[in-house]
Design an enzyme around this catalytic site. Structure first.
Site, mmCIF file in Angstrom:
data_model
loop_
_atom_site.group_PDB
_atom_site.id
_atom_site.type_symbol
_atom_site.label_atom_id
_atom_site.label_comp_id
_atom_site.label_asym_id
_atom_site.label_seq_id
_atom_site.Cartn_x
_atom_site.Cartn_y
_atom_site.Cartn_z
ATOM 1 C CB CYS A 21 -0.902 0.030 1.241
ATOM 2 S SG CYS A 21 -2.034 -1.361 1.334
ATOM 3 C CB ALA A 22 0.727 4.399 -1.894
#
Length: 136
Positions: free
Chosen positions: A50-51
């Site tokens: 996930c960013a």
């Protein structure tokens, strides 16, 4: 058919014509969700891929799957709330078989998330399925 809580979100989305309104609705879902206790924001609950920062804390009681989660990004927090509506309360054995992609497609989310957000969403779904599979 998805859970009643998820069906409520689908119904809400049917009344929101504009994607911006839908986006805001997802964010509002996240804001309404109780924050994850900081003690649970540990490497074991962190979702990689996930960013933004994402933590999922699964719980299985009497064969029923639930999870809590949190993120430092408002839209991702909203996506966690949507996934909670989809999965929470399901028998743990059924969780891996829930077609999250198809259910989320009903919301039109796949068309409006960046590639990074889509990858993060996929990572969250994979984590949920993996945990449920281990306990099914």
């Amino acid at each position: 058919m998805a859970s009643p809580a998820f069906e409520d979100i689908v119904e809400d989305f049917e009344f929101l014509d504009d994607w911006e309104d839908r986006y805001r609705h997802v964010i509002e879902q996240g804001k309404a969700m109780a924050p994850l206790n900081d003690a649970l924001k540990v490497p074991a609950t962190k979702v990689h891929g996930c960013a933004s920062q994402v933590w999922l804390h699964p719980m299985i009681e009497n064969g029923v799957f639930r999870f809590d989660g949190d993120s430092d990004a408002l839209i991702v927090r909203g996506l966690i709330a949507v996934l909670r509506a989809l999965y929470n309360g399901s028998p743990v054995a059924e969780v891996p078989g829930i077609d999250a992609r198809a259910e989320l497609e009903r919301l039109g989310l796949n068309d409006h998330l960046s590639a990074q957000r889509s990858n993060g969403l996929r990572s969250m779904i994979d984590r949920i399925r993996d945990v449920a599979s281990e306990h099914a």
